[in-house]
Design a protein around this motif. Structure first.
Motif, PDB file in Angstrom:
ATOM      1  N   LEU A 176       4.881  13.574   3.013  1.00 26.51           N
ATOM      2  CA  LEU A 176       4.746  12.243   2.405  1.00 26.51           C
ATOM      3  C   LEU A 176       3.367  11.654   2.656  1.00 26.51           C
ATOM      4  O   LEU A 176       2.769  11.060   1.762  1.00 26.51           O
ATOM      5  N   SER A 177       2.854  11.818   3.867  1.00 24.77           N
ATOM      6  CA  SER A 177       1.541  11.258   4.193  1.00 24.77           C
ATOM      7  C   SER A 177       0.403  12.192   3.804  1.00 24.77           C
ATOM      8  O   SER A 177      -0.758  11.834   3.930  1.00 24.77           O
ATOM      9  N   GLY A 178       0.720  13.390   3.344  1.00 24.52           N
ATOM     10  CA  GLY A 178      -0.294  14.377   2.992  1.00 24.52           C
ATOM     11  C   GLY A 178      -0.728  14.287   1.543  1.00 24.52           C
ATOM     12  O   GLY A 178      -0.496  13.295   0.846  1.00 24.52           O
TER      13      GLY A 178
ATOM     14  N   SER B 209       0.844  -1.196   0.000  1.00 26.77           N
ATOM     15  CA  SER B 209       0.000   0.000   0.000  1.00 26.77           C
ATOM     16  C   SER B 209       0.880   1.247   0.000  1.00 26.77           C
ATOM     17  O   SER B 209       2.076   1.186   0.339  1.00 26.77           O
ATOM     18  N   LYS B 210       0.283   2.376  -0.342  1.00 26.80           N
ATOM     19  CA  LYS B 210       1.027   3.636  -0.333  1.00 26.80           C
ATOM     20  C   LYS B 210       1.526   3.935   1.080  1.00 26.80           C
ATOM     21  O   LYS B 210       2.673   4.343   1.256  1.00 26.80           O
ATOM     22  N   ASN B 211       0.702   3.718   2.083  1.00 27.42           N
ATOM     23  CA  ASN B 211       1.110   3.985   3.464  1.00 27.42           C
ATOM     24  C   ASN B 211       2.285   3.109   3.887  1.00 27.42           C
ATOM     25  O   ASN B 211       3.211   3.582   4.561  1.00 27.42           O
TER      26      ASN B 211
ATOM     27  N   SER C  90       0.278  15.935  -1.182  1.00 25.73           N
ATOM     28  CA  SER C  90       1.284  15.921  -2.249  1.00 25.73           C
ATOM     29  C   SER C  90       2.115  14.646  -2.250  1.00 25.73           C
ATOM     30  O   SER C  90       2.676  14.280  -3.273  1.00 25.73           O
ATOM     31  N   GLY C  91       2.219  13.979  -1.107  1.00 25.19           N
ATOM     32  CA  GLY C  91       3.053  12.780  -1.035  1.00 25.19           C
ATOM     33  C   GLY C  91       4.510  13.077  -1.300  1.00 25.19           C
ATOM     34  O   GLY C  91       5.244  12.246  -1.810  1.00 25.19           O
ATOM     35  N   ALA C  92       4.952  14.296  -0.937  1.00 24.10           N
ATOM     36  CA  ALA C  92       6.302  14.724  -1.280  1.00 24.10           C
ATOM     37  C   ALA C  92       7.094  15.102  -0.032  1.00 24.10           C
ATOM     38  O   ALA C  92       6.527  15.451   1.005  1.00 24.10           O
ATOM     39  N   ALA C  93       8.402  15.026  -0.156  1.00 22.58           N
ATOM     40  CA  ALA C  93       9.312  15.456   0.903  1.00 22.58           C
ATOM     41  C   ALA C  93      10.605  15.938   0.271  1.00 22.58           C
ATOM     42  O   ALA C  93      10.932  15.579  -0.868  1.00 22.58           O
ATOM     43  N   ARG C  94      11.321  16.764   1.044  1.00 23.93           N
ATOM     44  CA  ARG C  94      12.641  17.236   0.616  1.00 23.93           C
ATOM     45  C   ARG C  94      13.599  17.047   1.777  1.00 23.93           C
ATOM     46  O   ARG C  94      13.305  17.431   2.910  1.00 23.93           O
ATOM     47  N   VAL C  95      14.739  16.434   1.473  1.00 25.63           N
ATOM     48  CA  VAL C  95      15.781  16.212   2.471  1.00 25.63           C
ATOM     49  C   VAL C  95      17.008  17.004   2.027  1.00 25.63           C
ATOM     50  O   VAL C  95      17.410  16.934   0.870  1.00 25.63           O
ATOM     51  N   GLU C  96      17.586  17.784   2.949  1.00 32.18           N
ATOM     52  CA  GLU C  96      18.799  18.548   2.662  1.00 32.18           C
ATOM     53  C   GLU C  96      20.005  17.799   3.215  1.00 32.18           C
ATOM     54  O   GLU C  96      20.015  17.432   4.391  1.00 32.18           O
TER      55      GLU C  96
ATOM     56  N   GLN D 232      14.707  15.164  -3.389  1.00 34.17           N
ATOM     57  CA  GLN D 232      13.263  15.338  -3.458  1.00 34.17           C
ATOM     58  C   GLN D 232      12.630  13.982  -3.712  1.00 34.17           C
ATOM     59  O   GLN D 232      13.090  13.219  -4.575  1.00 34.17           O
ATOM     60  N   LEU D 233      11.567  13.705  -2.978  1.00 33.19           N
ATOM     61  CA  LEU D 233      10.864  12.433  -3.092  1.00 33.19           C
ATOM     62  C   LEU D 233       9.382  12.696  -3.291  1.00 33.19           C
ATOM     63  O   LEU D 233       8.821  13.611  -2.674  1.00 33.19           O
ATOM     64  N   GLU D 234       8.767  11.910  -4.144  1.00 33.59           N
ATOM     65  CA  GLU D 234       7.326  12.014  -4.377  1.00 33.59           C
ATOM     66  C   GLU D 234       6.764  10.603  -4.468  1.00 33.59           C
ATOM     67  O   GLU D 234       7.181   9.820  -5.325  1.00 33.59           O
ATOM     68  N   VAL D 235       5.824  10.286  -3.582  1.00 30.41           N
ATOM     69  CA  VAL D 235       5.222   8.956  -3.563  1.00 30.41           C
ATOM     70  C   VAL D 235       3.898   9.009  -4.316  1.00 30.41           C
ATOM     71  O   VAL D 235       3.004   9.779  -3.966  1.00 30.41           O
ATOM     72  N   GLU D 236       3.802   8.192  -5.352  1.00 30.17           N
ATOM     73  CA  GLU D 236       2.573   8.122  -6.143  1.00 30.17           C
ATOM     74  C   GLU D 236       1.545   7.262  -5.417  1.00 30.17           C
ATOM     75  O   GLU D 236       1.868   6.562  -4.452  1.00 30.17           O
TER      76      GLU D 236
END
Length: 188
Positions: free
Chosen positions: A111-113, A76-78, A115-121, A145-149
């Motif tokens: 990620l859980s929202g 699952s996405k989660n 957009s399903g996205a996050a950015r790590v520096e 940058q990460l994006e979970v479909e």
């Protein structure tokens, strides 16, 4: 709805734009202006196509990596997000393989929202000659940058903020995270 009304009004008003008094517009001319204006207005009203938020790396970029990671079938996405978070948190704060000696932070995490996205520096140690000579002794900063479909597939982009070459730093980082996920059955 107010935006649509404003665009429609703009389209109609442009069809009757000023013309010299000596010119008599034919119905064909007026219709052509209305059709052209309406076509432009209709194009503005169309909903944009859904696309990946992550851009591709610029052509011939030597400081960017773009890839995707696929979780095992039936995940699952989660569950994919949970495993992805574990992989990110497994990355050593002191870096690895002479990469990212300045640590890392997660300034954006949705990620859980929606957009399903996050950015790590990630930061270099700032101790090397390149940091001293080209960056005033300050660490170089790269963004992952990460994006979970919806399917759980993760779109990945890691890029340096400055410079044309990163000497393989972004690839080493992405490979490290990919190896963690691969050990959990992901296709990378």
């Amino acid at each position: 709805m107010n935006l649509r009304l404003a665009i429609f009004t703009l389209c109609i008003s442009s069809a009757s734009s000023y013309t010299p008094a000596s010119y008599t517009a034919s119905r064909r001319d007026v219709f052509g202006k209305v059709a052209t204006s309406f076509g432009i207005g209709a194009a503005l009203l169309q909903q944009p196509a859904i696309a990946n938020a992550l851009e591709i790396c610029p052509p011939k970029a030597n400081n960017c990596v773009r890839t995707s990671w696929t979780p095992p079938s039936g995940t699952s996405k989660n569950d994919a997000i949970s495993t992805l978070r574990d992989a990110i948190n497994a990355y050593p704060q002191e870096g690895q393989g002479d990469v990212d000696g300045g640590g890392w932070i997660i300034p954006e995490d949705n990620l859980s929202g929606d957009s399903g996205a996050a950015r790590v520096e990630y930061k270099s140690s700032g101790k090397g000659n390149f940091a001293k000579f080209f960056n005033g002794g300050k660490p170089f900063v790269d963004d992952l940058q990460l994006e979970v479909e919806g399917s759980g597939v993760v779109q990945v982009k890691s890029q340096s903020r400055v410079g044309d070459s990163d000497f393989g730093v972004n690839k080493k980082r992405v490979d490290y995270l990919a190896d963690v996920l691969k050990a959990k059955g992901w296709s990378v």
